[in-house]
Design an enzyme around this catalytic site. Structure first.
Site, PDB file in Angstrom:
ATOM      1  N   HIS A 239      -9.441   1.227   5.023  1.00 22.13           N
ATOM      2  CA  HIS A 239      -8.149   1.402   5.699  1.00 22.13           C
ATOM      3  C   HIS A 239      -8.360   2.338   6.885  1.00 22.13           C
ATOM      4  CE1 HIS A 239      -4.013   2.637   6.461  1.00 22.13           C
ATOM      5  NE2 HIS A 239      -3.649   1.536   5.829  1.00 22.13           N
TER       6      HIS A 239
ATOM      7  N   GLU B 197      -5.373  -5.110  10.752  1.00 25.32           N
ATOM      8  CA  GLU B 197      -4.365  -4.070  10.961  1.00 25.32           C
ATOM      9  C   GLU B 197      -4.677  -3.308  12.247  1.00 25.32           C
ATOM     10  OE1 GLU B 197      -2.343  -2.794   7.115  1.00 25.32           O
ATOM     11  OE2 GLU B 197      -4.142  -1.602   7.246  1.00 25.32           O
TER      12      GLU B 197
ATOM     13  N   GLU C 110      -6.750   4.748   7.951  1.00 30.92           N
ATOM     14  CA  GLU C 110      -6.567   6.178   7.643  1.00 30.92           C
ATOM     15  C   GLU C 110      -7.829   6.750   6.991  1.00 30.92           C
ATOM     16  OE1 GLU C 110      -2.873   5.701   5.522  1.00 30.92           O
ATOM     17  OE2 GLU C 110      -1.898   5.180   7.407  1.00 30.92           O
TER      18      GLU C 110
ATOM     19  N   SER D 184       3.445  -2.124  10.477  1.00 21.82           N
ATOM     20  CA  SER D 184       4.900  -2.109  10.731  1.00 21.82           C
ATOM     21  C   SER D 184       5.592  -3.416  10.358  1.00 21.82           C
ATOM     22  CB  SER D 184       5.168  -1.747  12.206  1.00 21.82           C
ATOM     23  OG  SER D 184       4.689  -0.458  12.486  1.00 21.82           O
TER      24      SER D 184
ATOM     25  N   GLY E 170       2.284   2.215  10.822  1.00 24.34           N
ATOM     26  CA  GLY E 170       3.226   3.329  10.706  1.00 24.34           C
ATOM     27  C   GLY E 170       3.935   3.681  11.994  1.00 24.34           C
TER      28      GLY E 170
ATOM     29  N   ASN F 190       0.862  -1.182   0.000  1.00 30.41           N
ATOM     30  CA  ASN F 190       0.000   0.000   0.000  1.00 30.41           C
ATOM     31  C   ASN F 190       0.897   1.230   0.000  1.00 30.41           C
ATOM     32  OD1 ASN F 190      -1.840   2.033   0.472  1.00 30.41           O
ATOM     33  ND2 ASN F 190      -2.203   1.500   2.616  1.00 30.41           N
ATOM     34  N   TRP F 191       0.978   1.860  -1.160  1.00 32.37           N
ATOM     35  CA  TRP F 191       1.919   2.988  -1.288  1.00 32.37           C
ATOM     36  C   TRP F 191       1.366   4.282  -0.697  1.00 32.37           C
ATOM     37  CZ3 TRP F 191       3.789   2.359  -7.096  1.00 32.37           C
ATOM     38  CH2 TRP F 191       4.419   1.117  -7.234  1.00 32.37           C
ATOM     39  N   LYS F 192       0.121   4.289  -0.316  1.00 35.20           N
ATOM     40  CA  LYS F 192      -0.530   5.491   0.234  1.00 35.20           C
ATOM     41  C   LYS F 192      -0.324   6.672  -0.743  1.00 35.20           C
ATOM     42  CE  LYS F 192       0.283   3.593   4.767  1.00 35.20           C
ATOM     43  NZ  LYS F 192       0.146   3.781   6.182  1.00 35.20           N
TER      44      LYS F 192
ATOM     45  N   GLY G 106       2.819  -1.099   4.341  1.00 34.66           N
ATOM     46  CA  GLY G 106       2.793   0.324   3.992  1.00 34.66           C
ATOM     47  C   GLY G 106       4.200   0.833   3.698  1.00 34.66           C
ATOM     48  N   GLY G 107       4.812   1.456   4.683  1.00 35.23           N
ATOM     49  CA  GLY G 107       6.113   2.115   4.514  1.00 35.23           C
ATOM     50  C   GLY G 107       7.159   1.250   3.827  1.00 35.23           C
TER      51      GLY G 107
HETATM   52  C1  PEP Z   1      -0.768   0.230   6.110  1.00 33.21           C
HETATM   53  O1  PEP Z   1      -0.800   1.391   5.771  1.00 33.21           O
HETATM   54  O2  PEP Z   1      -1.663  -0.541   5.770  1.00 33.21           O
HETATM   55  C2  PEP Z   1       0.371  -0.231   6.897  1.00 33.21           C
HETATM   56  C3  PEP Z   1       0.327  -1.419   7.395  1.00 33.21           C
HETATM   57  O3  PEP Z   1       1.400   0.667   7.068  1.00 33.21           O
HETATM   58  P1  PEP Z   1       2.837   0.328   7.718  1.00 33.21           P
HETATM   59  O4  PEP Z   1       3.328  -0.948   7.095  1.00 33.21           O
HETATM   60  O5  PEP Z   1       3.698   1.503   7.327  1.00 33.21           O
HETATM   61  O6  PEP Z   1       2.651   0.186   9.176  1.00 33.21           O
END
Ligand code: PEP
Length: 269
Positions: free
Chosen positions: A115, A187, A117, A233, A193, A25-27, A254-255
């Site tokens: 999600h 999640e 966010e 994470s 994050g 997930n590149w956001k 994500g990141g």
């Molecule tokens: C996400 O945005 O779905 C996520 C899991 O982010 P991260 O891996 O950065 O915690």
């Protein structure tokens, strides 16, 4: 780009018959030129065995979907295209929104819905998430439905209750036939994050809570077909531990999905 082509379908996990799905997930990151470059690097780095181990999807911002679609199709890259959201109406006066059918036309296969966010920053309710999941299915794509508790809810021991109500909102009015195709991403909000992943056993508890809620409406057989990713994470140091759990069918990253080195290291972990 060199074509690895042919049959790169992910093989089912012999422990449960489900195919793993590892999603990036590149956001709101990477313009379309950077996005093309990242997909090229990923395909160069992945081995044939990686594509057999898990289906891999990337979820760029909307502005990159067409460029990535062309790249994947032209070079026959066996990475699946994903989106990060959609609107539940099919067309009309909804300025700024993108419909599920528009995504389907771009070769999108998976759409993340709900999600945390989106739920927190854009006020998405369980009801909206359910409508979006149904819109995605109606356009012949698969929703990745995100669920998970906040730190406060975890401390109050409400994790399973929160997951239950988020899952029920989506599956309660869906046929079993459609439900078994769903992907959920457990999640925990506090892990996203933050650099603080859940313990693998917490992830198993989350996945079990998802399947219990599905089972209540559709029975155990359907619940055992539903795939549940873990997200929060994830990095190359902890990915294997999550993937080693029979209840966990992949990762939502994500990141660490924003560079080829980090994402490849997770897939190959
Ligand atoms: C996400 O945005 O779905 C996520 C899991 O982010 P991260 O891996 O950065 O915690």
């Amino acid at each position: 780009m060199a074509s690895k082509s042919r049959d790169y379908a992910a093989k089912a996990n012999p422990r449960n018959g489900r195919c793993r799905l590892i999603s990036g997930n590149w956001k709101m990151n990477l313009n379309h030129l950077e996005a093309i470059s990242l997909v090229q690097k990923l395909h160069y780095s992945f081995r044939e065995s990686d594509y057999h181990f898990a289906e891999i999807s990337v979820h760029p911002p909307f502005t990159s979907l067409r460029s990535i679609q062309l790249l994947l199709e032209t070079d026959r890259v066996p990475i699946s295209l994903g989106a990060q959201d959609c609107y539940f109406e099919s067309s009309g006066a909804y300025t700024g929104e993108i419909s599920a059918s528009m995504l389907g036309k771009l070769g999108v296969r998976y759409v993340i819905v709900g999600h945390s966010e989106r739920r927190e920053l854009f006020g998405e309710t369980d009801e909206i998430v359910a409508k979006k999941a149904n819109a995605v299915i109606a356009s012949q794509m698969t929703p990745i439905v995100c669920v998970g508790e906040s730190m406060f809810q975890r401390e109050e021991k409400q994790t399973e209750t929160v997951i239950k109500s988020q899952v029920e909102a989506v599956v309660s009015s869906m046929s079993s036939e459609l439900c078994e195709e769903l992907v959920f991403a457990y999640e925990p909000k506090w892990a996203i994050g933050s650099g603080i992943p859940a313990e693998s056993q917490d992830a198993v508890v989350g996945a079990n809570a998802v399947r219990a809620a599905v089972s209540k409406y559709h029975g155990e057989m359907v619940a055992n077909k539903v795939r549940v990713q873990y997200g929060g994470s994830v990095n190359s140091a902890n990915a294997k531990e999550f993937l080693d759990q029979a209840e966990i069918d992949g990762l939502l990253v994500g990141g660490a999905s924003l560079t080829a080195e980090a994402f490849t290291a997770i897939v190959q972990a």
